[in-house]
Design a protein around this motif. Structure first.
Motif, mmCIF file in Angstrom:
data_model
loop_
_atom_site.group_PDB
_atom_site.id
_atom_site.type_symbol
_atom_site.label_atom_id
_atom_site.label_comp_id
_atom_site.label_asym_id
_atom_site.label_seq_id
_atom_site.Cartn_x
_atom_site.Cartn_y
_atom_site.Cartn_z
ATOM 1 N N ILE A 224 46.891 41.233 13.447
ATOM 2 C CA ILE A 224 48.239 41.678 13.817
ATOM 3 C C ILE A 224 48.497 43.068 13.247
ATOM 4 C CG2 ILE A 224 50.703 41.284 13.395
ATOM 5 C CD1 ILE A 224 50.027 38.232 13.558
ATOM 6 N N SER A 225 48.144 43.278 11.992
ATOM 7 C CA SER A 225 48.387 44.588 11.375
ATOM 8 C C SER A 225 47.593 45.683 12.086
ATOM 9 C CB SER A 225 48.051 44.559 9.886
ATOM 10 O OG SER A 225 46.662 44.452 9.669
ATOM 11 N N LYS A 226 46.380 45.371 12.509
ATOM 12 C CA LYS A 226 45.579 46.362 13.227
ATOM 13 C C LYS A 226 46.203 46.707 14.579
ATOM 14 C CE LYS A 226 42.405 47.189 10.285
ATOM 15 N NZ LYS A 226 42.230 48.539 9.747
ATOM 16 N N TYR A 227 46.699 45.694 15.276
ATOM 17 C CA TYR A 227 47.334 45.957 16.575
ATOM 18 C C TYR A 227 48.671 46.670 16.412
ATOM 19 C CZ TYR A 227 43.828 43.621 19.381
ATOM 20 O OH TYR A 227 42.648 43.301 20.007
ATOM 21 N N GLU A 228 49.415 46.348 15.353
ATOM 22 C CA GLU A 228 50.668 47.064 15.110
ATOM 23 C C GLU A 228 50.386 48.534 14.829
ATOM 24 O OE1 GLU A 228 53.589 43.535 13.424
ATOM 25 O OE2 GLU A 228 52.418 44.681 11.972
ATOM 26 N N ASN A 229 49.334 48.798 14.084
ATOM 27 C CA ASN A 229 48.944 50.186 13.828
ATOM 28 C C ASN A 229 48.491 50.865 15.116
ATOM 29 O OD1 ASN A 229 48.532 52.309 11.849
ATOM 30 N ND2 ASN A 229 46.361 52.080 12.341
ATOM 31 N N ALA A 230 47.788 50.125 15.964
ATOM 32 C CA ALA A 230 47.335 50.692 17.241
ATOM 33 C C ALA A 230 48.523 51.047 18.129
ATOM 34 C CB ALA A 230 46.405 49.707 17.948
ATOM 35 N N ILE A 231 49.559 50.250 18.080
ATOM 36 C CA ILE A 231 50.765 50.545 18.865
ATOM 37 C C ILE A 231 51.361 51.873 18.407
ATOM 38 C CG2 ILE A 231 53.150 49.804 19.280
ATOM 39 C CD1 ILE A 231 52.035 46.879 19.118
ATOM 40 N N LYS A 232 51.370 52.112 17.100
ATOM 41 C CA LYS A 232 51.942 53.346 16.555
ATOM 42 C C LYS A 232 51.059 54.561 16.815
ATOM 43 C CE LYS A 232 54.191 50.944 12.748
ATOM 44 N NZ LYS A 232 54.141 50.679 11.299
ATOM 45 N N THR A 233 49.742 54.364 16.687
ATOM 46 C CA THR A 233 48.832 55.515 16.756
ATOM 47 C C THR A 233 48.142 55.685 18.093
ATOM 48 O OG1 THR A 233 46.923 54.236 15.979
ATOM 49 C CG2 THR A 233 48.319 55.254 14.286
ATOM 50 N N GLU B 160 45.508 54.070 18.863
ATOM 51 C CA GLU B 160 44.075 53.852 18.629
ATOM 52 C C GLU B 160 43.881 52.563 17.833
ATOM 53 O OE1 GLU B 160 40.391 56.066 16.360
ATOM 54 O OE2 GLU B 160 42.095 57.256 17.018
ATOM 55 N N LEU B 161 42.970 51.749 18.314
ATOM 56 C CA LEU B 161 42.644 50.490 17.622
ATOM 57 C C LEU B 161 41.372 50.685 16.827
ATOM 58 C CD1 LEU B 161 43.230 47.481 17.143
ATOM 59 C CD2 LEU B 161 41.869 46.980 19.187
ATOM 60 N N THR B 162 41.467 50.524 15.515
ATOM 61 C CA THR B 162 40.284 50.671 14.647
ATOM 62 C C THR B 162 40.130 49.413 13.809
ATOM 63 O OG1 THR B 162 41.598 51.718 12.907
ATOM 64 C CG2 THR B 162 40.508 53.174 14.481
ATOM 65 N N TRP B 163 38.872 49.090 13.510
ATOM 66 C CA TRP B 163 38.549 47.912 12.700
ATOM 67 C C TRP B 163 37.763 48.361 11.482
ATOM 68 C CZ3 TRP B 163 41.023 43.684 14.193
ATOM 69 C CH2 TRP B 163 41.395 43.587 15.530
ATOM 70 N N ASP B 164 38.026 47.727 10.346
ATOM 71 C CA ASP B 164 37.244 48.011 9.137
ATOM 72 C C ASP B 164 35.845 47.470 9.324
ATOM 73 O OD1 ASP B 164 39.573 49.014 8.060
ATOM 74 O OD2 ASP B 164 40.074 47.171 7.024
ATOM 75 N N LYS B 165 34.922 48.114 8.698
ATOM 76 C CA LYS B 165 33.524 47.670 8.816
ATOM 77 C C LYS B 165 33.079 46.988 7.561
ATOM 78 C CE LYS B 165 32.408 51.099 12.179
ATOM 79 N NZ LYS B 165 31.599 52.103 12.685
#
Length: 54
Positions: free
Chosen positions: A38-47, A49-54
């Motif tokens: 959810i936090s990653k998608y919320e950040n993607a909504i703002k930016t 861009e969808l990024t995932w930690d490796k």
């Protein structure tokens, strides 16, 4: 029933408790993974861009 079954009933309750505790841990783990996503998608909504930690 009565005094003769106290120990057996207590053991059943302990087993049920352990099963529920394991389910609780699994649910908490799943909730943590979902919150991460959810936090990653919320950040993607703002930016945008969808990024995932490796």
């Amino acid at each position: 029933m009565g005094d003769a079954t106290f120990e057996a009933r207590c053991q059943l309750l302990k087993e049920q408790y352990e099963q529920l505790d394991e389910q609780k841990k699994q649910i908490e783990n799943t909730m943590e993974r979902l919150q991460y996503k959810i936090s990653k998608y919320e950040n993607a909504i703002k930016t945008g861009e969808l990024t995932w930690d490796k």
